[in-house]
Design an enzyme around this catalytic site. Structure first.
Site, PDB file in Angstrom:
ATOM      1  N   THR A  75       0.670  -1.938   0.005  1.00  0.00           N
ATOM      2  CA  THR A  75      -0.154  -0.275  -0.244  1.00  0.00           C
ATOM      3  C   THR A  75       0.456   0.668  -0.029  1.00  0.00           C
ATOM      4  O   THR A  75       0.997   2.192  -0.844  1.00  0.00           O
ATOM      5  CB  THR A  75      -1.256   0.107   0.835  1.00  0.00           C
ATOM      6  OG1 THR A  75      -2.231  -0.919   0.934  1.00  0.00           O
ATOM      7  CG2 THR A  75      -1.752   1.534   0.977  1.00  0.00           C
ATOM      8  N   GLN A 182       0.511  -9.666  -5.871  1.00  0.00           N
ATOM      9  CA  GLN A 182       0.258 -11.114  -5.457  1.00  0.00           C
ATOM     10  C   GLN A 182       1.176 -12.090  -6.308  1.00  0.00           C
ATOM     11  O   GLN A 182       1.185 -13.133  -6.665  1.00  0.00           O
ATOM     12  CB  GLN A 182      -1.550 -11.100  -6.169  1.00  0.00           C
ATOM     13  CG  GLN A 182      -2.210 -10.561  -5.069  1.00  0.00           C
ATOM     14  CD  GLN A 182      -2.745 -11.185  -4.040  1.00  0.00           C
ATOM     15  OE1 GLN A 182      -2.058 -12.591  -3.574  1.00  0.00           O
ATOM     16  NE2 GLN A 182      -3.156 -10.539  -2.858  1.00  0.00           N
ATOM     17  N   ALA A 203       5.503  -8.871   1.312  1.00  0.00           N
ATOM     18  CA  ALA A 203       6.647 -10.047   2.342  1.00  0.00           C
ATOM     19  C   ALA A 203       5.220 -10.852   2.888  1.00  0.00           C
ATOM     20  O   ALA A 203       5.493 -11.814   2.284  1.00  0.00           O
ATOM     21  CB  ALA A 203       7.563  -9.377   3.435  1.00  0.00           C
ATOM     22  N   CYS A 329      -9.272  -6.818   3.068  1.00  0.00           N
ATOM     23  CA  CYS A 329      -8.890  -5.107   2.642  1.00  0.00           C
ATOM     24  C   CYS A 329     -10.485  -4.931   2.722  1.00  0.00           C
ATOM     25  O   CYS A 329     -11.050  -4.033   3.496  1.00  0.00           O
ATOM     26  CB  CYS A 329      -7.849  -4.311   1.534  1.00  0.00           C
ATOM     27  SG  CYS A 329      -6.637  -5.151   2.035  1.00  0.00           S
TER      28      CYS A 329
HETATM   29  C1  LIG Z   1      -3.213  -6.974  -5.122  1.00  0.00           C
HETATM   30  C2  LIG Z   1      -2.769  -6.047  -4.152  1.00  0.00           C
HETATM   31  N1  LIG Z   1      -1.968  -5.106  -3.970  1.00  0.00           N
HETATM   32  C3  LIG Z   1      -1.371  -4.679  -2.507  1.00  0.00           C
HETATM   33  C4  LIG Z   1      -2.079  -4.815  -1.103  1.00  0.00           C
HETATM   34  C5  LIG Z   1      -1.265  -4.455  -0.639  1.00  0.00           C
HETATM   35  O1  LIG Z   1      -0.533  -4.771  -0.060  1.00  0.00           O
HETATM   36  P1  LIG Z   1      -0.489  -4.654   1.889  1.00  0.00           P
HETATM   37  O2  LIG Z   1      -0.937  -5.913   2.502  1.00  0.00           O
HETATM   38  O3  LIG Z   1       1.765  -5.212   1.646  1.00  0.00           O
HETATM   39  O4  LIG Z   1      -0.204  -3.152   2.103  1.00  0.00           O
HETATM   40  C6  LIG Z   1      -2.775  -5.740  -1.574  1.00  0.00           C
HETATM   41  C7  LIG Z   1      -2.777  -7.173  -0.173  1.00  0.00           C
HETATM   42  O5  LIG Z   1      -4.382  -7.175  -0.150  1.00  0.00           O
HETATM   43  C8  LIG Z   1      -3.404  -6.447  -2.463  1.00  0.00           C
HETATM   44  O6  LIG Z   1      -2.980  -7.892  -3.380  1.00  0.00           O
END
Ligand SMILES: Cc1ncc(COP(=O)(O)O)c(C=O)c1O
Length: 381
Positions: A75, A182, A203, A329
């Protein structure tokens, strides 16, 4: 012995691999130094570990170590990439192209930029979840500064034609960012052959801990410049200030190295289990796969169960199997998945869809249990 509940939500997050945990542990205790401490060995040891991790992350995606910026996760990397390009290239233009099935981290960053004056084109996808390259070409304007299209979708696993998108972006001299959160560690990702300028990974999707990620920032042909979004001590070449999370970074590096080492064997084994799960459930009435079945991650299947009330199905399955509908999320949010809706699914069907995400520690026995359990639940509903 089968241990319940069974975890089939590996696209939401993965358990930390014991090898990754072992690698990171010393950096909490005996090697606790600050990687920015230049005048003593505590700092040097930490910095050496960070250097190794930078090489490991770079190797996974065919980048140079100097092109890796460590962040707190995908993110943050997405925010840095998109806001950083938008601010840095404001004299060139303000138009951004993305697509309807992106993760909310991308879509909400786009909304934020729109409020700051960006013009946005959000490409539709076809029923299989894939963008139309002709629509992408047609969307390009003289003031387009960024194309942001994900490598693999988190809900369906569907892969976008990244290589072709990279070629189009290169031809028009537009920066291409891909969210590979992913994909990295599960399928080959190559920023060189695919002309990717910016790429994020995280990670905790690849058997590392939560709170560590990276952004790849191309340094040559072209050199991509970003406006920092976090100011401070000038860490990470000034692009992301803040004391480095050394244990998290070591873990990310190890996760990438293991991902690379195990990719071939794992995609065969996990892909085989996924296909077995899918084949068994597709024998039931009104079950269908959401998304393209060829251009897809090996570890995931998103299935729709037409005519079955989605919330009841999820509640029943969740008694013993961890799965999800839509992305983690947004699971606090009862709205149907924006990804499935963008692929043309009606609200009801989107709500009665379930994502099964397999992983490194998924066993044959667990898949057999999942098949039997889902079959029983469907009979009862
Ligand atoms: C495609 C994708 N992008 C971004 C994110 C966000 O990742 P992070 O949890 O490391 O902020 C996710 C996680 O759900 C994701 O699947």
């Amino acid at each position: 012995m089968l241990k319940l509940p069974v975890y089939l939500d590996n696209n939401a997050t993965t358990p930390v691999d014991p090898e990754v945990l072992q690698a990171m542990l010393p950096y909490f205790t005996e090697h606790f130094g600050n990687a920015a401490s230049r005048n003593h060995s505590f700092g040097w040891v930490a910095e050496e570990a960070v250097t190794q991790a930078r090489e490991q992350v770079a190797q996974l995606i065919h980048a140079a170590p100097s092109e890796i910026v460590f962040t707190s996760g995908a993110t943050e990397a997405i925010n840095l990439a998109m806001k950083g390009v938008y601010e840095m290239y404001s004299t060139k233009g303000n138009h951004i192209i993305t697509c309807a099935t992106e993760h909310k981290a991308v879509l909400d960053t786009c909304k934020h930029l729109e409020r700051s004056g960006a013009e946005l084109t959000c490409l539709e996808v076809n029923r299989e979840g894939i963008i139309d390259l002709n629509l992408l070409k047609a969307a390009i304007r003289p003031n387009t500064v960024l194309i942001s299209i994900m490598t693999a979708n988190n809900e369906t696993g569907v892969l976008q034609p990244v290589k072709e998108i990279g070629a189009i972006a290169k031809q028009h001299e537009i920066i291409f960012f891909t969210d590979a959160t992913q994909a990295a560690g599960k399928i080959p990702v190559d920023v060189q052959s695919d002309n990717i300028d910016l790429l994020c990974l995280s990670a905790h999707k690849i058997y590392g801990p939560k709170g560590a990620g990276a952004l790849y920032v191309r340094r040559k042909n072209p050199r991509v410049r970003l406006a920092a979004q976090i100011d401070g001590g000038g860490h990470e070449k000034g692009m992301r200030s803040g004391t480095l999370n050394v244990p998290g970074i070591v873990a990310l590096g190890k996760s990438c190295a293991l991902g690379m080492q195990k990719m071939d064997e794992e995609s065969k084994r996990i892909g085989g289990l996924r296909d077995q799960l899918e084949k068994s459930l597709l024998q039931l009435n009104n079950v269908a796969v959401n998304g393209n079945r060829v251009h897809r991650l090996p570890n995931v299947t998103n299935l729709s169960f037409a005519g079955i009330p989605g919330n009841r199905l999820l509640t029943e399955i969740s008694r013993t199997i961890a799965v999800s509908s839509g992305s983690a999320c947004t699971s606090a949010n009862p709205e149907p998945s924006h990804v499935l809706k963008a692929m043309g699914a009606a609200d009801d069907l989107a709500k009665s869809s379930i994502r099964f995400g397999l992983g490194r520690f998924t066993t044959q026995e667990e898949i057999e249990y999942a098949v039997e359990t889902v079959k029983k639940i469907l009979q009862n509903l």
